[in-house]
Enzyme design. Structure first.
Site, PDB file in Angstrom:
ATOM      1  CG  ASP A  76       6.402   0.564   9.956  1.00 13.90           C
ATOM      2  OD1 ASP A  76       6.876   1.698  10.101  1.00 13.90           O
ATOM      3  OD2 ASP A  76       5.573   0.289   9.084  1.00 13.90           O
ATOM      4  CG  ASN A 147      -1.078  -4.378   0.750  1.00 18.80           C
ATOM      5  OD1 ASN A 147      -1.064  -3.394   1.486  1.00 18.80           O
ATOM      6  ND2 ASN A 147      -0.191  -5.354   0.819  1.00 18.80           N
ATOM      7  CG  HIS A 149       0.641  -2.058   4.253  1.00 17.21           C
ATOM      8  ND1 HIS A 149       1.450  -2.412   3.199  1.00 17.21           N
ATOM      9  CD2 HIS A 149       0.939  -0.760   4.502  1.00 17.21           C
ATOM     10  CE1 HIS A 149       2.201  -1.380   2.844  1.00 17.21           C
ATOM     11  NE2 HIS A 149       1.906  -0.371   3.618  1.00 17.21           N
ATOM     12  CD  GLU A 154       2.347  -5.837   3.709  1.00 13.48           C
ATOM     13  OE1 GLU A 154       1.291  -5.375   3.250  1.00 13.48           O
ATOM     14  OE2 GLU A 154       3.475  -5.433   3.350  1.00 13.48           O
TER      15      GLU A 154
HETATM   16  C1  F6R Z   1       5.333   3.084   7.243  1.00 12.06           C
HETATM   17  C2  F6R Z   1       3.900   2.725   7.306  1.00 12.06           C
HETATM   18  C3  F6R Z   1       3.232   2.271   6.062  1.00 12.06           C
HETATM   19  C4  F6R Z   1       2.929   3.452   5.143  1.00 12.06           C
HETATM   20  C5  F6R Z   1       2.252   2.989   3.851  1.00 12.06           C
HETATM   21  C6  F6R Z   1       2.008   4.140   2.898  1.00 12.06           C
HETATM   22  O1  F6R Z   1       5.801   3.487   8.509  1.00 12.06           O
HETATM   23  O2  F6R Z   1       3.322   2.798   8.343  1.00 12.06           O
HETATM   24  O3  F6R Z   1       2.044   1.597   6.398  1.00 12.06           O
HETATM   25  O4  F6R Z   1       2.101   4.348   5.810  1.00 12.06           O
HETATM   26  O5  F6R Z   1       3.031   2.019   3.222  1.00 12.06           O
HETATM   27  O6  F6R Z   1       3.220   4.598   2.398  1.00 12.06           O
HETATM   28  P1  F6R Z   1       3.264   5.938   1.519  1.00 12.06           P
HETATM   29  O7  F6R Z   1       2.876   7.046   2.429  1.00 12.06           O
HETATM   30  O8  F6R Z   1       4.694   6.048   1.082  1.00 12.06           O
HETATM   31  O9  F6R Z   1       2.297   5.747   0.408  1.00 12.06           O
END
Ligand code: F6R
Length: 255
Positions: A76, A147, A149, A154
Site C-alpha cells: 500500500d 481496527n 485492517h 479498513e
Molecule cells: C502498512 C500496512 C498496515 C500495517 C498496520 C500495522 O503497509 O500494511 O496494515 O501493517 O497498520 O502498523 P504497525 O506495524 O505500525 O502497527
C-alpha cells in the site's frame, strides 16, 4: 461467513518471531534460487515490520542470503505524498530494507501515491497485472491495524476487493500522528492491494506484537469472519499463519 481459526504461533518476543518468519522466507528464496526461479514476496510497512527487516538484513549480511531472485510488491501507499516524502511507504522500505539488501531495483514494485485522480484506476489495474505476470505472490507478509485492517483495507472492505483507492479510517489516521506529527497532516486516502488480491497469495504470515494488538488479534483469529474486521478474512485462507509475541497473544482463548 464461517471460517477456520487461523494457525498461530506465540514467541517469546518480536525478535524470535521475526527470526522464524525470516527463516521461512529465506527457505523459499533459496529453494527457488536452486532451480533458477524467482520468489515473489509481498511486503508490508509499519513498526511491526522493523525487527523482521533487521533479521532479513542480518541473513543477507551474515548468512549469505541473496535477494537477487526476489520480486517484491509493496502492499500500500499513502495518497497525496511525493515518492520521496519521508513518510511515504516507498521511503520507509528503502530506508529500512531495500537499500540494505541486493534485491534488483527493477524487481521492486510500489503503488504510487503521487498520481492524479484520472491515472489511479489504470495504475491499480496495472499493479494487479504485474503481480499476475510475476506468477502471483508466493509469500505475503502482513501487519494488522488496531481496527483489524490489513494493508489499508479498513473495516467495511469486501473480501473480494482488488487494488484500489480507499479512505483511511480515523483510528488509523490517529495512530499515524506518531509519524506525521499532526492529525491534519496524515493523508485521508491511500492505494492498497485489496483483500481479494492479498488472499490470492500462496502463503501469508501476519506479524503482531504488543498488548495493544491483543484484542484485535483475538477477534481476527477466533471471531466471526466478516467485513467488520478485514483481518478475519485470513480465516478463509488455506495457508495463513499469525506470528505473535506473548503480549499480543495474551487474550486468545485456549486452542
Ligand atoms: C502498512 C500496512 C498496515 C500495517 C498496520 C500495522 O503497509 O500494511 O496494515 O501493517 O497498520 O502498523 P504497525 O506495524 O505500525 O502497527
Amino acid at each position: 461467513m464461517s471460517g477456520n481459526t487461523i494457525r498461530y504461533r506465540v514467541f517469546e518476543n518480536p525478535d524470535s518471531a521475526s527470526a522464524q518468519a525470516a527463516a521461512e522466507m529465506a527457505q523459499l528464496i533459496r529453494e527457488r534460487a536452486v532451480i533458477g526461479r524467482t520468489a515473489v514476496i509481498g511486503f508490508a510497512t509499519g513498526r511491526t515490520q522493523l525487527p523482521f527487516f533487521e533479521e532479513l538484513i542480518y541473513l543477507y549480511r551474515e548468512e549469505g542470503l541473496s535477494f537477487r531472485n526476489v520480486i517484491c510488491f509493496n502492499l500500500d501507499e499513502y495518497l497525496g505524498l511525493e515518492q520521496t516524502h519521508p513518510e511515504s511507504f516507498r521511503s520507509f522500505m528503502r530506508w529500512n530494507l531495500y537499500d540494505f539488501i541486493d534485491v534488483p531495483r527493477e524487481n521492486i514494485h510500489f503503488l504510487r501515491g503521487d498520481l492524479t485522480t484520472e491515472k489511479i484506476p489504470a495504475h491499480c489495474r496495472a499493479y494487479e497485472k504485474k503481480i499476475s505476470e510475476a506468477g502471483g505472490i508466493d509469500l505475503q507478509i502482513l501487519g494488522i491495524g488496531r481496527n483489524g485492517h490489513i494493508g489499508f483495507n479498513e473495516p467495511g472492505s469486501d473480501i473480494q476487493c482488488r487494488t484500489s483507492r480507499v479512505p483511511i479510517a480515523e483510528m488509523t489516521r490517529r495512530d499515524a500522528i506518531r509519524d506525521f506529527g499532526d492529525f491534519d497532516d496524515v493523508p485521508t486516502e491511500a492505494l492498497t492491494m485489496g483483500c481479494g488480491t492479498i488472499l490470492e497469495a500462496r502463503k501469508i504470515i501476519l506479524l503482531a506484537w504488543g498488548s495493544q494488538k491483543a484484542r484485535v488479534i483475538r477477534r481476527a483469529i477466533q471471531g466471526p469472519v466478516g467485513s467488520k474486521l478485514p483481518a478475519s478474512y485470513l480465516q478463509t485462507h488455506p495457508s495463513a499463519q499469525v506470528f505473535l509475541d506473548t503480549p499480543a497473544a495474551s487474550v486468545l482463548m485456549e486452542k
